[in-house]
Design a protein around this motif. Structure first.
Motif, PDB file in Angstrom:
ATOM      1  N   LYS A 135       0.825  -1.202   0.000  1.00  0.00           N
ATOM      2  CA  LYS A 135       0.000   0.000   0.000  1.00  0.00           C
ATOM      3  C   LYS A 135       0.861   1.255   0.000  1.00  0.00           C
ATOM      4  O   LYS A 135       0.582   2.221  -0.712  1.00  0.00           O
ATOM      5  N   GLN A 136       1.918   1.230   0.795  1.00  0.00           N
ATOM      6  CA  GLN A 136       2.819   2.376   0.850  1.00  0.00           C
ATOM      7  C   GLN A 136       3.491   2.614  -0.496  1.00  0.00           C
ATOM      8  O   GLN A 136       3.577   3.761  -0.974  1.00  0.00           O
TER       9      GLN A 136
ATOM     10  N   GLU B 100       3.134   5.916  -3.060  1.00  0.00           N
ATOM     11  CA  GLU B 100       4.293   6.632  -3.574  1.00  0.00           C
ATOM     12  C   GLU B 100       4.301   6.646  -5.096  1.00  0.00           C
ATOM     13  O   GLU B 100       4.658   7.664  -5.724  1.00  0.00           O
ATOM     14  N   ASN B 101       3.895   5.551  -5.730  1.00  0.00           N
ATOM     15  CA  ASN B 101       3.846   5.471  -7.186  1.00  0.00           C
ATOM     16  C   ASN B 101       2.816   6.443  -7.758  1.00  0.00           C
ATOM     17  O   ASN B 101       3.045   7.103  -8.786  1.00  0.00           O
ATOM     18  N   VAL B 102       1.654   6.556  -7.109  1.00  0.00           N
ATOM     19  CA  VAL B 102       0.608   7.488  -7.551  1.00  0.00           C
ATOM     20  C   VAL B 102       1.103   8.922  -7.460  1.00  0.00           C
ATOM     21  O   VAL B 102       0.887   9.750  -8.361  1.00  0.00           O
TER      22      VAL B 102
ATOM     23  N   GLN C 274       1.479  11.539 -10.615  1.00  0.00           N
ATOM     24  CA  GLN C 274       0.802  12.846 -10.676  1.00  0.00           C
ATOM     25  C   GLN C 274       1.793  13.973 -10.910  1.00  0.00           C
ATOM     26  O   GLN C 274       1.529  14.893 -11.684  1.00  0.00           O
ATOM     27  N   MET C 275       2.934  13.908 -10.286  1.00  0.00           N
ATOM     28  CA  MET C 275       3.943  14.945 -10.487  1.00  0.00           C
ATOM     29  C   MET C 275       4.447  14.942 -11.921  1.00  0.00           C
ATOM     30  O   MET C 275       4.666  16.003 -12.514  1.00  0.00           O
ATOM     31  N   THR C 276       4.588  13.781 -12.520  1.00  0.00           N
ATOM     32  CA  THR C 276       5.075  13.689 -13.899  1.00  0.00           C
ATOM     33  C   THR C 276       4.062  14.234 -14.885  1.00  0.00           C
ATOM     34  O   THR C 276       4.391  14.929 -15.851  1.00  0.00           O
ATOM     35  N   VAL C 277       2.788  13.965 -14.689  1.00  0.00           N
ATOM     36  CA  VAL C 277       1.740  14.427 -15.592  1.00  0.00           C
ATOM     37  C   VAL C 277       1.562  15.932 -15.507  1.00  0.00           C
ATOM     38  O   VAL C 277       1.397  16.621 -16.511  1.00  0.00           O
ATOM     39  N   MET C 278       1.619  16.491 -14.338  1.00  0.00           N
ATOM     40  CA  MET C 278       1.382  17.923 -14.151  1.00  0.00           C
ATOM     41  C   MET C 278       2.501  18.766 -14.743  1.00  0.00           C
ATOM     42  O   MET C 278       2.246  19.775 -15.413  1.00  0.00           O
TER      43      MET C 278
END
Length: 209
Positions: A158-159, A163-165, A169-173
């Protein structure tokens, strides 16, 4: 003149024996007195001759000395007796423990499937029951450890997923975002041409003249 060594045995001649007794008795009494004076020792000396005559010396009350001696011997005998009893108790306890250990070793061998030829049907049923109980405890312990490890792996997964999510998100933005701290500016000066140039690390920028 060197005095010869006297053989330690009864003097057969009565006259010689009496003379020797008188001399050595007086010497013994004298030594007892000297010892009491020089060493401050409590001394009581009792001598009975062959004819039953009493000779004695004491630098304190004779009765008190004798009573003290009797008390000491009683206490010593009691202490020795108690020590013997204690030693016997220790021996009995050791023997009992040895017997108990041998019995436990025998039971252990039975649980391991050894020396079963002498066991009756009831004994075999009891051994089987004990093994089933032990096996149930082992399986319960094993299942609990598996559950604990599974919970740890789930929490770790889960951790990692969270972290992967966040990274996605940082890469897409802003895929080209470079922090100011990551930019380094270097100024290079050519001394021969006396021309000043600037070197930037980062995305190319347009400079208007």
């Amino acid at each position: 003149m060197v005095r010869g060594k006297i053989e330690m045995k009864k003097i057969e001649n009565a006259t010689s024996r009496q003379v020797t007794f008188s001399k050595r008795r007086n010497g013994l009494l004298k030594k007892a007195y000297e010892l009491s004076q020089l060493c401050d020792a409590q001394i009581s000396l009792i001598i009975f001759s062959q004819r039953g005559r009493l000779y004695e010396f004491s630098n304190s009350d004779m009765k008190k000395t004798i009573e003290r001696y009797r008390k000491y011997t009683r206490d010593h005998e009691t202490s020795s007796h108690n020590s013997e009893i204690y030693i016997q108790q220790l021996k009995q306890e050791a023997s009992h423990l040895i017997t108990k250990i041998e019995l436990l070793e025998f039971q252990k061998r039975k649980l391991l499937g050894q020396e079963l030829a002498s066991c009756s049907l009831e004994e075999l049923q009891e051994i089987d029951s004990q093994l089933q109980i032990s096996l149930g405890k082992v399986r319960a312990r094993k299942a609990r450890l598996f559950r604990e490890q599974l919970e740890k792996l789930k929490a770790k997964g889960k951790q990692l997923l969270e972290e992967n999510v966040q990274l996605h998100q940082m890469t897409v933005m802003d895929p080209w975002r470079v922090s100011i701290d990551q930019q380094e500016k270097f100024r290079v000066v050519d001394l021969n041409l006396e021309v000043q140039t600037d070197l930037y690390i980062g995305l190319p920028e347009r400079h208007c003249k």
